[in-house]
Design a protein around this motif. Structure first.
Motif, mmCIF file in Angstrom:
data_model
loop_
_atom_site.group_PDB
_atom_site.id
_atom_site.type_symbol
_atom_site.label_atom_id
_atom_site.label_comp_id
_atom_site.label_asym_id
_atom_site.label_seq_id
_atom_site.Cartn_x
_atom_site.Cartn_y
_atom_site.Cartn_z
ATOM 1 N N ARG A 159 -1.190 4.061 2.318
ATOM 2 C CA ARG A 159 -1.439 4.646 1.000
ATOM 3 C C ARG A 159 -1.291 6.165 1.059
ATOM 4 N NH1 ARG A 159 -6.771 1.607 -1.349
ATOM 5 N NH2 ARG A 159 -5.652 -0.335 -1.006
ATOM 6 N N PHE A 160 -1.901 6.747 2.083
ATOM 7 C CA PHE A 160 -1.860 8.195 2.228
ATOM 8 C C PHE A 160 -0.427 8.672 2.453
ATOM 9 C CE2 PHE A 160 -2.074 11.989 4.993
ATOM 10 C CZ PHE A 160 -2.567 12.864 4.041
ATOM 11 N N PHE A 218 1.520 8.539 -0.731
ATOM 12 C CA PHE A 218 1.059 9.629 -1.599
ATOM 13 C C PHE A 218 1.713 10.947 -1.173
ATOM 14 C CE2 PHE A 218 -2.119 13.034 -2.269
ATOM 15 C CZ PHE A 218 -2.222 12.978 -3.657
ATOM 16 N N GLY A 226 0.472 4.101 -2.891
ATOM 17 C CA GLY A 226 0.232 5.525 -2.602
ATOM 18 C C GLY A 226 1.238 6.400 -3.331
ATOM 19 N N MET A 277 -8.936 7.400 -1.941
ATOM 20 C CA MET A 277 -7.994 6.318 -1.613
ATOM 21 C C MET A 277 -8.669 4.955 -1.497
ATOM 22 S SD MET A 277 -4.735 7.499 -0.711
ATOM 23 C CE MET A 277 -4.119 9.126 -1.096
ATOM 24 N N ASN A 306 0.792 -1.239 0.000
ATOM 25 C CA ASN A 306 0.000 0.000 0.000
ATOM 26 C C ASN A 306 0.821 1.286 0.000
ATOM 27 O OD1 ASN A 306 -2.945 -0.582 -0.125
ATOM 28 N ND2 ASN A 306 -2.330 -2.038 1.458
#
Ligand code: BGC
Length: 328
Positions: free
Chosen positions: A189-190, A193, A157, A238, A153
């Motif tokens: 993920r965040f 990112f 991201g 997301m 993940n």
């Protein structure tokens, strides 16, 4: 006139209240039924093992793809797979289903570990009772799970960050919709990112809100983000239904200049990409996750040694390659 408004507001409030009440009752009923059926389910005749797959939300299209993959594996390997989940996302209800799966002495459990702190102890409890556990979609690295199957993940991201930076020219105020504030996979993920966005001085994340993986919530939260940030020009989702929810929000608010990016390949997202309303999506492989999770449990029961992390690939879908893709 004033009285009429009051009456109208009261009616709206009453309808909303009834809606929440009915959803609550339906959800409770669903869980009780699922738990009840688990109590009585035996291994079906002729099957070599009985596995339980506990999803995040019963009818979510992403989880239904995972179910399909798991059912395909069940057929291939002649095992029984039961797919169960709360009607709406709820860690507590997933845990209840997990407890019941332990009590039913199933041969293996596949579960999304939405919240590591809560799931690690219960996963360990199952493993101590000789019930192997595979985590799917969201890992619990501190637990004694046999394996994790799903996306890497953080890297996914980062990939989303790179696509957003490239397609927007590296400039703009960004609003982020995450599926859940407590989910380890969403946090990874965040963070991935953000690590990319922070390298672009002209880009800034101005808001982060959660949709609780509900499309309706994504619309409502998306609208409030848009109201709060008149200069926001990029929005990213997301989890699987966020980009579509955001698209509804920008349409309702007549903010068609906002560029939207998302995750997963639910049909409406692909449709919106092909007609230019969503710019790109990072596609995971839920069908493969489901298939592999069952395969791994079976191999484990056969005593085969395996690696722990099984990362399934992701790919970027834009208008240029959307027609070539098949949903899974
Ligand atoms: C996430 C899942 C989530 C789903 C919800 C996916 O992108 O990987 O964790 O349950 O979206 O729609």
């Amino acid at each position: 006139m004033g009285n009429k408004r009051w009456t109208a507001s009261l009616i709206v409030l009453f309808v909303l209240f009834m809606y929440v009440l009915i959803r609550f009752a339906a959800n409770t009923n669903n869980i009780e039924n699922a738990v009840e059926s688990l109590k009585t389910t035996q291994k079906a005749k002729g099957k070599t093992a009985h596995f339980i797959l506990i999803a995040q939300e019963l009818d979510n299209p992403y989880w239904r793809s995972i179910e399909q993959g798991a059912k395909k594996a069940a057929h291939t390997y002649n095992v029984q797979v039961e797919y169960i989940a709360p009607l709406q996302t709820s860690v507590e209800e997933q845990m209840k289903l997990f407890e019941k799966a332990i009590v039913s002495k199933v041969d293996g459990i596949v579960v999304q570990s939405l919240d590591e702190q809560m799931f690690a102890p219960i996963i360990n409890k199952a493993v101590n009772e000789n019930i192997p556990v595979v985590t799917i979609d969201t890992d619990s690295p501190k637990s004694e799970r046999v394996a994790y199957v799903g996306t890497d993940n953080y890297t996914a991201g980062e990939k989303l960050g790179e696509v957003v930076a490239e397609m927007t020219g590296g400039e703009g105020e960004i609003g982020v919709m995450i599926g859940s504030e407590t989910s380890t996979s969403q946090k990874l993920r965040f963070n991935g990112f953000l690590s990319v966005i922070q390298k672009h001085p002209q880009m800034k994340v101005v808001e982060v809100m959660s949709s609780n993986i509900s499309q309706i919530q994504a619309v409502l939260q998306g609208e409030s983000m848009l109201k709060k940030h008149p200069d926001m020009s990029i929005m990213v989702g997301m989890s699987a239904l966020d980009a579509i929810g955001i698209l509804n929000a920008t349409t309702n608010m007549r903010r068609n200049n906002v560029q939207i990016f998302g995750f997963d390949d639910v049909e409406e997202t692909l449709q919106a990409i092909s007609n230019g309303h969503i710019r790109a999506t990072i596609v995971q492989k839920p069908f493969d996750m489901g298939f592999q999770s069952i395969k791994i449990l079976r191999q484990h029961l056969q005593g085969k040694a395996m690696k722990v992390e099984h990362f399934t690939p992701t790919e970027v879908i834009t208008k240029n390659n959307v027609h070539l893709e098949e949903t899974n």
